[in-house]
Design an enzyme around this catalytic site. Structure first.
Site, PDB file in Angstrom:
ATOM      1  N   HIS A  63       0.826  -1.205   0.000  1.00 34.27           N
ATOM      2  CA  HIS A  63       0.000   0.000   0.000  1.00 34.27           C
ATOM      3  C   HIS A  63       0.861   1.256   0.000  1.00 34.27           C
ATOM      4  O   HIS A  63       1.265   1.748   1.048  1.00 34.27           O
ATOM      5  CB  HIS A  63      -0.908  -0.038   1.245  1.00 34.27           C
ATOM      6  CG  HIS A  63      -1.952   1.040   1.280  1.00 34.27           C
ATOM      7  ND1 HIS A  63      -2.947   1.049   2.237  1.00 34.27           N
ATOM      8  CD2 HIS A  63      -2.171   2.117   0.508  1.00 34.27           C
ATOM      9  CE1 HIS A  63      -3.732   2.100   2.045  1.00 34.27           C
ATOM     10  NE2 HIS A  63      -3.276   2.773   1.015  1.00 34.27           N
ATOM     11  N   HIS A 110       1.322   5.193  -2.263  1.00 32.67           N
ATOM     12  CA  HIS A 110       0.763   6.106  -3.266  1.00 32.67           C
ATOM     13  C   HIS A 110       1.842   7.063  -3.760  1.00 32.67           C
ATOM     14  O   HIS A 110       2.738   7.448  -3.010  1.00 32.67           O
ATOM     15  CB  HIS A 110      -0.377   6.937  -2.664  1.00 32.67           C
ATOM     16  CG  HIS A 110      -1.518   6.133  -2.133  1.00 32.67           C
ATOM     17  ND1 HIS A 110      -2.362   5.409  -2.938  1.00 32.67           N
ATOM     18  CD2 HIS A 110      -1.969   5.944  -0.855  1.00 32.67           C
ATOM     19  CE1 HIS A 110      -3.285   4.823  -2.183  1.00 32.67           C
ATOM     20  NE2 HIS A 110      -3.064   5.120  -0.922  1.00 32.67           N
ATOM     21  N   ARG A 149      -1.978   8.915  -6.137  1.00 30.03           N
ATOM     22  CA  ARG A 149      -2.341   9.580  -4.890  1.00 30.03           C
ATOM     23  C   ARG A 149      -3.844   9.410  -4.636  1.00 30.03           C
ATOM     24  O   ARG A 149      -4.663   9.848  -5.434  1.00 30.03           O
ATOM     25  CB  ARG A 149      -1.973  11.058  -5.005  1.00 30.03           C
ATOM     26  CG  ARG A 149      -2.174  11.868  -3.751  1.00 30.03           C
ATOM     27  CD  ARG A 149      -1.590  13.259  -3.937  1.00 30.03           C
ATOM     28  NE  ARG A 149      -1.843  13.766  -5.298  1.00 30.03           N
ATOM     29  CZ  ARG A 149      -1.538  15.001  -5.705  1.00 30.03           C
ATOM     30  NH1 ARG A 149      -0.948  15.837  -4.897  1.00 30.03           N
ATOM     31  NH2 ARG A 149      -1.800  15.373  -6.937  1.00 30.03           N
ATOM     32  N   SER A 185      -6.000  10.584  -2.275  1.00 23.05           N
ATOM     33  CA  SER A 185      -6.867  11.718  -1.950  1.00 23.05           C
ATOM     34  C   SER A 185      -7.177  12.547  -3.187  1.00 23.05           C
ATOM     35  O   SER A 185      -8.168  13.274  -3.222  1.00 23.05           O
ATOM     36  CB  SER A 185      -6.200  12.590  -0.884  1.00 23.05           C
ATOM     37  OG  SER A 185      -4.987  13.101  -1.383  1.00 23.05           O
ATOM     38  N   HIS A 191     -10.755   1.578  -1.495  1.00 26.20           N
ATOM     39  CA  HIS A 191     -10.066   2.800  -1.066  1.00 26.20           C
ATOM     40  C   HIS A 191     -10.851   4.032  -1.493  1.00 26.20           C
ATOM     41  O   HIS A 191     -10.997   4.285  -2.681  1.00 26.20           O
ATOM     42  CB  HIS A 191      -8.661   2.828  -1.670  1.00 26.20           C
ATOM     43  CG  HIS A 191      -7.680   3.661  -0.895  1.00 26.20           C
ATOM     44  ND1 HIS A 191      -7.943   4.958  -0.501  1.00 26.20           N
ATOM     45  CD2 HIS A 191      -6.433   3.372  -0.438  1.00 26.20           C
ATOM     46  CE1 HIS A 191      -6.890   5.422   0.157  1.00 26.20           C
ATOM     47  NE2 HIS A 191      -5.968   4.482   0.228  1.00 26.20           N
ATOM     48  N   GLU A 233       1.246   2.646   3.633  1.00 21.83           N
ATOM     49  CA  GLU A 233       0.645   3.844   3.026  1.00 21.83           C
ATOM     50  C   GLU A 233       1.616   5.019   3.090  1.00 21.83           C
ATOM     51  O   GLU A 233       1.273   6.129   3.477  1.00 21.83           O
ATOM     52  CB  GLU A 233      -0.691   4.226   3.680  1.00 21.83           C
ATOM     53  CG  GLU A 233      -1.502   5.174   2.792  1.00 21.83           C
ATOM     54  CD  GLU A 233      -2.926   5.410   3.268  1.00 21.83           C
ATOM     55  OE1 GLU A 233      -3.124   5.512   4.468  1.00 21.83           O
ATOM     56  OE2 GLU A 233      -3.819   5.504   2.404  1.00 21.83           O
TER      57      GLU A 233
HETATM   58 ZN   LIG Z   1      -4.033   4.594   0.715  1.00 22.30          ZN
END
Ligand SMILES: [Zn+2]
Length: 338
Positions: free
Chosen positions: A6, A8, A69, A71, A175, A281
């Site tokens: 995990h 990004h 990414r 978000s 996610h 992450e």
């Molecule tokens: Zn994540």
């Protein structure tokens, strides 16, 4: 090997972020947006070597399963055509990172989900990305960005996508993205809530009866699920569902993105070893250093190292389980003699 399932691409070449701003501004004003800019390999190297690759090496891991990414996926921004182009350029950047560092990164794609859209464009993008070597995808259960108006993950709305996941033998990490609901902080509230909500949806439905080989990863340690394991076992019983092990835990995995030792201890006490994948992450949700330990909050490898478990169990969390859940990654690694 130590495989972080995990990660990004959170620090990006500037031109990529600027193009996104132009794309969303053009949508609002019904204008045109510029063509995607040329980004050099050196610009990509700069962002990766200063961040993810540096931390990967410092912390002693080998490889990150890497996606755009989270978000910024923002499926609630614009419409389907905006989402399609955005997903393509984000996934293309991941392809280039993997091309530059094939020993350290494997690609997981984002999907061009959009609040009013069905899964047709997401299926096309998944197929395109798997053909480029991607080994999985991130599936957003709430493309509306924090209002949970989409049907549960067990609904037939999602089935055409699951059929292709099964055909291509790729897992999805469930996610969400940015929150446009001011009552829900993105990484502190929305992410953890969505993880927990997804698991409860799987308990209520019968998804894995229809898709016995489908594999879903619930990130951030499974949200609140391991802590409330008794509640979920009890709810499965009340809802006259089979026990959780046979009902969901042949198909659902939790990562280790839990940022303190007692949380990891609990996760590994409660959840069977076969269902846990190492993840951090990184670089993302929580970037600081824990004053109590002097180490980064998201340096989760240290917590796994400190667990009182057998070498075989630790190997499963660090590598074995990831190879099982991501068979395309396993095949790529074996082809390179790893
Ligand atoms: Zn994540």
């Amino acid at each position: 090997m130590i495989i972080d399932c995990h990660g990004h691409y959170t620090v990006l070449p500037k031109a990529h972020d600027e193009w996104r701003e132009a794309q969303t501004a053009a949508f609002k004003s019904v204008g045109d947006y510029p063509p995607y800019p040329a980004i050099s390999d050196d610009e990509i190297r700069e962002t990766i070597e200063a961040n993810q690759l540096r931390l990967l090496k410092e912390r002693g891991a080998d490889m990150t399963i890497f996606s755009p990414r989270a978000s910024a996926m923002a499926p609630h921004v614009g419409d389907q055509s905006v989402a399609v182009r955005w997903a393509q350029v984000c996934n293309d950047l991941i392809t280039r990172v993997v091309g530059l560092y094939p020993e350290n990164f494997a690609g997981v794609c984002m999907l061009p989900q959009s609040p009013e859209a069905d899964m047709t464009s997401s299926i096309a993008e998944l197929r395109r990305c798997v053909a480029m070597g991607f080994v999985g995808c991130n599936l957003n259960p709430d493309p509306g960005g924090g209002h949970f108006r989409h049907p549960p993950l067990t609904d037939r709305y999602w089935y055409p996508f699951y059929e292709v996941m099964v055909e291509l033998d790729v897992p999805a990490m469930i996610h969400v993205s940015g929150s446009c609901n001011p009552a829900m902080h993105a990484t502190g509230a929305y992410y953890i809530a969505a993880d927990t909500i997804a698991f409860m949806q799987l308990i209520e439905g019968n998804l894995f009866k229809d898709f016995p080989t489908l594999r879903l990863i619930i990130p951030h340690g499974g949200g609140a699920v391991p802590y409330h394991w008794g509640r979920y076992r009890g709810l499965a019983d009340m809802l006259k569902q089979p026990d959780l092990q046979s009902h969901v835990m042949n198909n659902v995995y939790f990562d280790t993105c839990v940022y303190h030792q007692p949380g990891i201890n609990l996760l590994c006490d409660v959840i069977e070893n076969k269902n846990i994948l190492f993840g951090s992450e990184m670089v993302g949700a929580v970037r600081g250093i824990d004053p109590a330990t002097g180490h980064y909050f998201d340096d989760t490898k240290r917590f796994i190292d400190a667990l009182d478990i057998s070498d075989a169990e630790r190997h499963a969390i660090f590598e074995g389980n990831a190879r099982r859940v991501f068979p395309r990654l396993d095949a790529q690694l074996k082809a390179r003699g790893r």
